[in-house]
Design a protein around this motif. Structure first.
Motif, short mmCIF file in Angstrom:
data_model
loop_
_atom_site.label_atom_id
_atom_site.label_comp_id
_atom_site.label_asym_id
_atom_site.label_seq_id
_atom_site.Cartn_x
_atom_site.Cartn_y
_atom_site.Cartn_z
N UNK A 166 -38.04 -59.74 -14.76
CA UNK A 166 -38.31 -58.77 -13.71
C UNK A 166 -39.63 -59.09 -13.00
N UNK A 167 -39.83 -58.37 -11.91
CA UNK A 167 -41.08 -58.47 -11.15
C UNK A 167 -41.36 -57.14 -10.49
N UNK A 168 -42.49 -57.03 -9.80
CA UNK A 168 -42.88 -55.79 -9.15
C UNK A 168 -41.76 -55.23 -8.27
N UNK A 169 -41.50 -53.93 -8.43
CA UNK A 169 -40.46 -53.27 -7.66
C UNK A 169 -39.10 -53.21 -8.33
N UNK A 170 -38.94 -53.91 -9.46
CA UNK A 170 -37.65 -53.88 -10.17
C UNK A 170 -37.55 -52.65 -11.06
N UNK A 171 -36.31 -52.19 -11.27
CA UNK A 171 -36.00 -51.08 -12.16
C UNK A 171 -35.10 -51.60 -13.27
N UNK A 172 -35.26 -51.04 -14.48
CA UNK A 172 -34.41 -51.39 -15.62
C UNK A 172 -33.95 -50.08 -16.26
N UNK A 173 -32.65 -49.98 -16.56
CA UNK A 173 -32.10 -48.82 -17.27
C UNK A 173 -31.72 -49.24 -18.68
N UNK A 174 -32.12 -48.43 -19.67
CA UNK A 174 -31.79 -48.70 -21.07
C UNK A 174 -31.05 -47.48 -21.61
N UNK A 175 -29.76 -47.63 -21.94
CA UNK A 175 -28.99 -46.50 -22.47
C UNK A 175 -29.49 -46.08 -23.86
N UNK A 176 -29.11 -44.88 -24.30
CA UNK A 176 -29.51 -44.41 -25.63
C UNK A 176 -29.07 -45.38 -26.73
N UNK A 177 -29.90 -45.49 -27.75
CA UNK A 177 -29.65 -46.26 -28.96
C UNK A 177 -29.45 -47.77 -28.74
N UNK A 178 -29.76 -48.30 -27.58
CA UNK A 178 -29.57 -49.73 -27.33
C UNK A 178 -30.80 -50.50 -27.84
N UNK A 179 -30.61 -51.37 -28.84
CA UNK A 179 -31.72 -52.18 -29.34
C UNK A 179 -32.22 -53.13 -28.25
N UNK A 180 -33.53 -53.25 -28.14
CA UNK A 180 -34.12 -54.13 -27.13
C UNK A 180 -35.58 -54.40 -27.50
N UNK A 181 -36.21 -55.26 -26.70
CA UNK A 181 -37.65 -55.46 -26.81
C UNK A 181 -38.17 -55.85 -25.43
N UNK A 182 -39.47 -55.65 -25.26
CA UNK A 182 -40.13 -56.05 -24.03
C UNK A 182 -41.03 -57.24 -24.34
N UNK A 183 -41.11 -58.15 -23.39
CA UNK A 183 -41.97 -59.32 -23.56
C UNK A 183 -42.75 -59.56 -22.27
N UNK A 184 -43.96 -60.05 -22.41
CA UNK A 184 -44.73 -60.52 -21.27
C UNK A 184 -45.09 -61.97 -21.56
N UNK A 185 -44.27 -62.92 -21.07
CA UNK A 185 -44.50 -64.32 -21.40
C UNK A 185 -45.67 -64.95 -20.63
#
Length: 127
Positions: A75-94
């Motif tokens: 992603x980049x500035x201005x992007x949106x992300x939706x995460x549904x309930x109980x969905x396993x995920x992680x965030x990274x800043x490479x």
């Protein structure tokens, strides 16, 4: 990762949402986690954070020899992300130099985070 609360049940008495900002330091990876029964939306203010999910949230994936593939959202500035309930995920800043800043909203009063031992270690209904 530094989280800053803007709006929450505790802070302002709101009943159906939580909102805040997260700053993700360069070269940082969050723990694998989910947000319980909360729907989560993220708006990227700055930087290029990446969100990693399972491609196949099949509840029977533990029975397979090879786990499901991962989906990586860059992603980049201005992007949106939706995460549904109980969905396993992680965030990274490479990015090795630039901090990433995101605004997060949850459909619950508080920002619940359930850490997991891995993206593959969660089955529907378990915490």
């Amino acid at each position: 990762m530094r989280r800053f609360v803007a709006i929450s049940g505790v802070r302002v008495g709101v009943e159906g949402m939580w909102m805040g900002q997260t700053a993700v330091a360069p070269a940082t990876v969050s723990a694998d986690h989910h947000h319980g029964d909360s729907e989560t939306t993220t708006y990227v203010v700055s930087g290029h954070p990446e969100f990693v999910f399972l491609a196949d949230p099949d509840p029977d994936f533990a029975e397979r020899e090879a786990g499901p593939e991962q989906v990586r959202l860059r992603t980049g500035p201005g992007d949106y992300v939706f995460i549904p309930p109980f969905v396993p995920h992680r965030e990274e800043n490479p990015d090795p130099d630039e901090e990433a800043v995101v605004v997060i909203a949850h459909s619950t009063q508080e920002a619940g985070v359930v850490n997991l031992p891995g993206l593959y270690m969660f089955r529907s209904g378990q915490q």
